[in-house]
Design a protein around this motif. Structure first.
Motif, PDB file in Angstrom:
ATOM      1  N   ARG A  92       0.777  -1.191   0.167  1.00  0.00           N
ATOM      2  CA  ARG A  92      -0.095   0.220  -0.065  1.00  0.00           C
ATOM      3  C   ARG A  92       0.910   1.175   0.149  1.00  0.00           C
ATOM      4  NH1 ARG A  92      -3.484  -3.267   3.187  1.00  0.00           N
ATOM      5  NH2 ARG A  92      -2.330  -2.424   5.344  1.00  0.00           N
ATOM      6  N   SER A  94       3.744   1.401  -1.689  1.00  0.00           N
ATOM      7  CA  SER A  94       4.473   1.417  -2.821  1.00  0.00           C
ATOM      8  C   SER A  94       5.807   1.133  -2.393  1.00  0.00           C
ATOM      9  CB  SER A  94       4.271   2.710  -3.521  1.00  0.00           C
ATOM     10  OG  SER A  94       2.984   2.787  -3.898  1.00  0.00           O
ATOM     11  N   SER A 123      -1.427  -8.292  -6.625  1.00  0.00           N
ATOM     12  CA  SER A 123      -2.278  -6.711  -6.497  1.00  0.00           C
ATOM     13  C   SER A 123      -1.093  -5.589  -6.671  1.00  0.00           C
ATOM     14  CB  SER A 123      -2.936  -6.869  -5.375  1.00  0.00           C
ATOM     15  OG  SER A 123      -3.502  -5.572  -4.992  1.00  0.00           O
ATOM     16  N   TYR A 124      -0.072  -5.686  -6.138  1.00  0.00           N
ATOM     17  CA  TYR A 124       0.987  -4.761  -6.188  1.00  0.00           C
ATOM     18  C   TYR A 124       1.305  -4.507  -7.660  1.00  0.00           C
ATOM     19  CZ  TYR A 124       5.646  -2.360  -5.859  1.00  0.00           C
ATOM     20  OH  TYR A 124       6.626  -1.677  -5.962  1.00  0.00           O
ATOM     21  N   ARG A 127      -1.478  -2.736  -9.828  1.00  0.00           N
ATOM     22  CA  ARG A 127      -1.705  -1.167  -9.642  1.00  0.00           C
ATOM     23  C   ARG A 127      -0.861  -0.673 -10.369  1.00  0.00           C
ATOM     24  NH1 ARG A 127      -2.690  -2.728  -4.325  1.00  0.00           N
ATOM     25  NH2 ARG A 127      -0.664  -2.005  -3.563  1.00  0.00           N
ATOM     26  N   ARG A 128       0.483  -1.215 -10.779  1.00  0.00           N
ATOM     27  CA  ARG A 128       1.500  -0.656 -11.705  1.00  0.00           C
ATOM     28  C   ARG A 128       1.526  -1.067 -13.182  1.00  0.00           C
ATOM     29  NH1 ARG A 128       1.715  -0.696  -6.712  1.00  0.00           N
ATOM     30  NH2 ARG A 128       2.707   0.892  -5.561  1.00  0.00           N
ATOM     31  N   SER A 155      -6.114 -10.264 -10.503  1.00  0.00           N
ATOM     32  CA  SER A 155      -5.371  -9.096 -10.359  1.00  0.00           C
ATOM     33  C   SER A 155      -4.299  -9.119 -11.518  1.00  0.00           C
ATOM     34  CB  SER A 155      -4.460  -9.622  -8.950  1.00  0.00           C
ATOM     35  OG  SER A 155      -5.262  -9.223  -7.893  1.00  0.00           O
ATOM     36  N   GLN A 158      -6.020  -7.201 -14.374  1.00  0.00           N
ATOM     37  CA  GLN A 158      -5.908  -5.978 -13.907  1.00  0.00           C
ATOM     38  C   GLN A 158      -4.842  -5.102 -14.365  1.00  0.00           C
ATOM     39  OE1 GLN A 158      -6.804  -5.960  -9.522  1.00  0.00           O
ATOM     40  NE2 GLN A 158      -9.060  -5.763 -10.065  1.00  0.00           N
ATOM     41  N   ALA A 159      -3.602  -5.979 -14.145  1.00  0.00           N
ATOM     42  CA  ALA A 159      -2.278  -5.667 -14.594  1.00  0.00           C
ATOM     43  C   ALA A 159      -2.311  -5.204 -16.372  1.00  0.00           C
ATOM     44  CB  ALA A 159      -0.938  -6.357 -14.386  1.00  0.00           C
ATOM     45  N   ARG A 162      -4.247  -1.648 -17.131  1.00  0.00           N
ATOM     46  CA  ARG A 162      -3.676  -0.257 -16.780  1.00  0.00           C
ATOM     47  C   ARG A 162      -3.026   0.234 -18.084  1.00  0.00           C
ATOM     48  NH1 ARG A 162      -5.754   0.963 -11.676  1.00  0.00           N
ATOM     49  NH2 ARG A 162      -5.468  -0.632 -10.438  1.00  0.00           N
ATOM     50  N   THR A 191     -13.328  -5.939 -14.418  1.00  0.00           N
ATOM     51  CA  THR A 191     -11.882  -5.366 -14.861  1.00  0.00           C
ATOM     52  C   THR A 191     -11.962  -5.433 -16.620  1.00  0.00           C
ATOM     53  OG1 THR A 191     -11.064  -6.351 -12.989  1.00  0.00           O
ATOM     54  CG2 THR A 191      -9.651  -5.920 -14.657  1.00  0.00           C
TER      55      THR A 191
END
Length: 267
Positions: A92, A94, A123-124, A127-128, A155, A158-159, A162, A191
């Protein structure tokens, strides 16, 4: 409980702290842990893990990360959940270095990482928009004999979404999810719908929604909002109105903003 002579022990403290955190009262959770120690009891791994969560929720990252050295000093063996929680704190913030540092410490401790452990990493990276790294984590899970779950694949998808959505890679991951005999959920659906909305692909968005419905996965308000966004961005007013009707047929109440989106498409 005190008036009845019931002492505060670690199991009871765990239940009360968990309740406090679910009620979004992290400072109450911290007070309960202080009371446990003041009563002469020793915090166990579960209480310490909840302490990490409570400090992190209060925005006290340094205090949260200080729990592990305290556990080791007091000879309280950390659990997998303890390391997972510390990894989440770093994710969270980063803090990639801290995230992987705790992951390696978990591996070296003799404990076996779980699916939840790898999901923190996924998940990390999601987000990137780190698609390659997310793929590497999935491969590492497979090599370690730890099966990914729906959250793992979502997840990774989701990557892919982005920045400029990579729908082909996302579709491959969805196929892998289904090959594992897993059922995607609404988060997976939303997503992918978000990718179609960004790329202005209303026809593909409708097809996706229908395919998920055949699997028993129903869209929610966000699903139809993304569906309408795909239509509006593509200036397909007839499809936007169709999406609005479908949403109403599902018993969902469109918001004023969604009606405005349809009006915008017509305009």
């Amino acid at each position: 409980l005190r008036s009845a002579g019931v002492p505060l022990d670690p199991p009871l403290c765990t239940v009360l702290m968990s309740a406090a955190l679910r009620l979004r009262q992290p400072r109450l959770a911290l007070r309960l842990a202080d009371t446990l120690v003041a009563d002469g009891a020793k915090a166990d791994a579960q209480v310490c893990t909840l302490l990490v969560k409570a400090h992190a929720t209060c925005g006290q990252r340094a205090e949260a990360l200080a729990i592990l050295p305290r556990m080791l000093a007091e000879q309280v063996p950390p659990s997998v959940q303890t390391y997972n929680t510390l990894m989440s704190v770093c994710a969270r913030a980063s803090d990639r270095k801290g995230l992987y540092s705790y992951f390696r410490r978990l591996q070296k401790s003799g404990l076996r990482p779980t699916t939840a452990t790898y999901n923190v990493l996924l998940s990390y990276h999601a987000r990137r928009a780190e698609t390659a790294q997310a793929g590497s984590v999935l491969e590492e899970m497979a090599a370690a004999g730890i099966p990914p779950d729906v959250t793992s694949y979502t997840s990774a998808i989701q990557a892919c979404m982005r920045g400029a959505p990579d729908m082909e890679a996302a579709r491959d991951l969805l196929d892998r999810l289904r090959q594992e005999r897993l059922t995607p959920d609404t988060t997976t659906l939303n997503t992918l719908l978000g990718g179609h909305a960004t790329l202005m692909q209303p026809a593909e968005a409708f097809e996706l929604l229908e395919s998920f419905e055949r699997e028993g996965v129903r869209g929610d308000s966000l699903s139809y909002s993304l569906l309408m966004r795909a239509c509006v961005r593509a200036r397909a007013s007839d499809l936007a109105e169709r999406a609005l009707r479908l949403m109403q047929q599902e018993g969902l109440q469109p918001s004023v903003r969604l009606y405005a989106m349809v009006m915008s498409a017509n305009a």
